[in-house]
Design a protein around this motif. Structure first.
Motif, mmCIF file in Angstrom:
data_model
loop_
_atom_site.group_PDB
_atom_site.id
_atom_site.type_symbol
_atom_site.label_atom_id
_atom_site.label_comp_id
_atom_site.label_asym_id
_atom_site.label_seq_id
_atom_site.Cartn_x
_atom_site.Cartn_y
_atom_site.Cartn_z
ATOM 1 N N SER A 110 0.848 -1.193 0.000
ATOM 2 C CA SER A 110 0.000 0.000 0.000
ATOM 3 C C SER A 110 0.880 1.239 0.000
ATOM 4 N N ARG A 115 -2.585 12.406 -6.166
ATOM 5 C CA ARG A 115 -3.378 11.898 -7.293
ATOM 6 C C ARG A 115 -2.883 12.426 -8.642
ATOM 7 N N GLU A 131 -6.101 2.458 -7.233
ATOM 8 C CA GLU A 131 -6.664 3.132 -6.062
ATOM 9 C C GLU A 131 -7.362 2.112 -5.172
ATOM 10 N N LEU A 132 -7.131 2.221 -3.880
ATOM 11 C CA LEU A 132 -7.765 1.343 -2.900
ATOM 12 C C LEU A 132 -8.986 2.070 -2.351
ATOM 13 N N PRO A 133 -10.184 1.519 -2.580
ATOM 14 C CA PRO A 133 -11.392 2.189 -2.082
ATOM 15 C C PRO A 133 -11.364 2.315 -0.561
ATOM 16 N N GLU A 134 -11.933 3.386 -0.079
ATOM 17 C CA GLU A 134 -11.889 3.687 1.354
ATOM 18 C C GLU A 134 -12.481 2.563 2.199
ATOM 19 N N ASP A 135 -13.470 1.866 1.703
ATOM 20 C CA ASP A 135 -14.069 0.795 2.503
ATOM 21 C C ASP A 135 -13.140 -0.415 2.657
ATOM 22 N N ARG A 136 -11.993 -0.411 1.977
ATOM 23 C CA ARG A 136 -11.012 -1.490 2.105
ATOM 24 C C ARG A 136 -9.765 -1.057 2.888
ATOM 25 N N TRP A 137 -9.755 0.175 3.386
ATOM 26 C CA TRP A 137 -8.616 0.645 4.172
ATOM 27 C C TRP A 137 -8.596 -0.062 5.514
ATOM 28 N N ARG A 142 -5.893 4.119 7.553
ATOM 29 C CA ARG A 142 -6.790 5.217 7.957
ATOM 30 C C ARG A 142 -6.082 6.175 8.915
ATOM 31 N N LEU A 160 -4.476 10.057 -2.524
ATOM 32 C CA LEU A 160 -5.213 8.813 -2.590
ATOM 33 C C LEU A 160 -4.378 7.683 -2.022
#
Length: 175
Positions: A110, A115, A131-137, A142, A160
């Motif tokens: 990661s 960006r 890009e790693l979507p926020e719901d996968r952080w 975070r 990002l």
């Protein structure tokens, strides 16, 4: 890439040479209006906290600073002295990071980056990152994101989170 710049683990004598490389590399952002907040260079914090540092050259002309985060490798930074950019040094360092992550059994790498800076997200995208979507952080990513906000880094330009798995890269267009 010149074999003299083959990535290797940093030795104690390399460490004092790395902050000036970072500071010189940070100067490349100034023409884009990005001037980093004052404070200790990131690499000094990584060294102090026991992060893993790979260097290119002897003496070093570039480095990659990595740590373990959320069960994966996190690339905190790649910096190459401006006198040596566009010679494959950064690519060599990135490949070494990916190889070490795979050899260590980590699922991926990661990073947080700008960006729109050409040698940031677009460059990493060209090397297989997405890009790693926020719901996968994870919690660690975070926390880094929030620390960057607190430090004013997000005021300098859109950021990002990116990710690249260490396994085989899929063929584009195939599932």
């Amino acid at each position: 890439m010149d074999p003299a710049f083959e990535p290797r683990p940093a030795r104690p004598g390399d460490l004092p040479l790395l902050p000036p490389i970072e500071e010189a590399a940070d100067g490349l952002f100034a023409p884009l209006g990005i001037v980093f907040p004052p404070g200790d260079p990131v690499v000094r914090l990584m060294i102090d906290n026991g992060g893993d540092i790979l260097v290119a050259g002897d003496p070093p002309i570039g480095f990659a600073a990595v740590d373990e985060l959320d069960g994966a490798v996190h690339l905190e930074q790649i910096a190459v002295h401006p006198d040596h950019v566009r010679k494959g040094v950064g690519t060599g360092l990135l490949r070494a990071v990916l190889a070490r992550a795979a050899a260590g059994g980590f699922p991926g790498v990661s990073l947080l980056t700008f960006r729109d800076v050409p040698w940031n997200a677009p460059w990493y995208r060209a090397h297989g990152f997405a890009e790693l979507p926020e719901d996968r952080w994870g919690k660690g990513v975070r926390n880094l994101w929030n620390a960057e906000i607190d430090a004013g880094l997000h005021d300098l330009g859109p950021r990002l989170v990116m990710w690249r798995p260490t396994g085989p890269r899929p063929v584009p267009g195939r599932t």
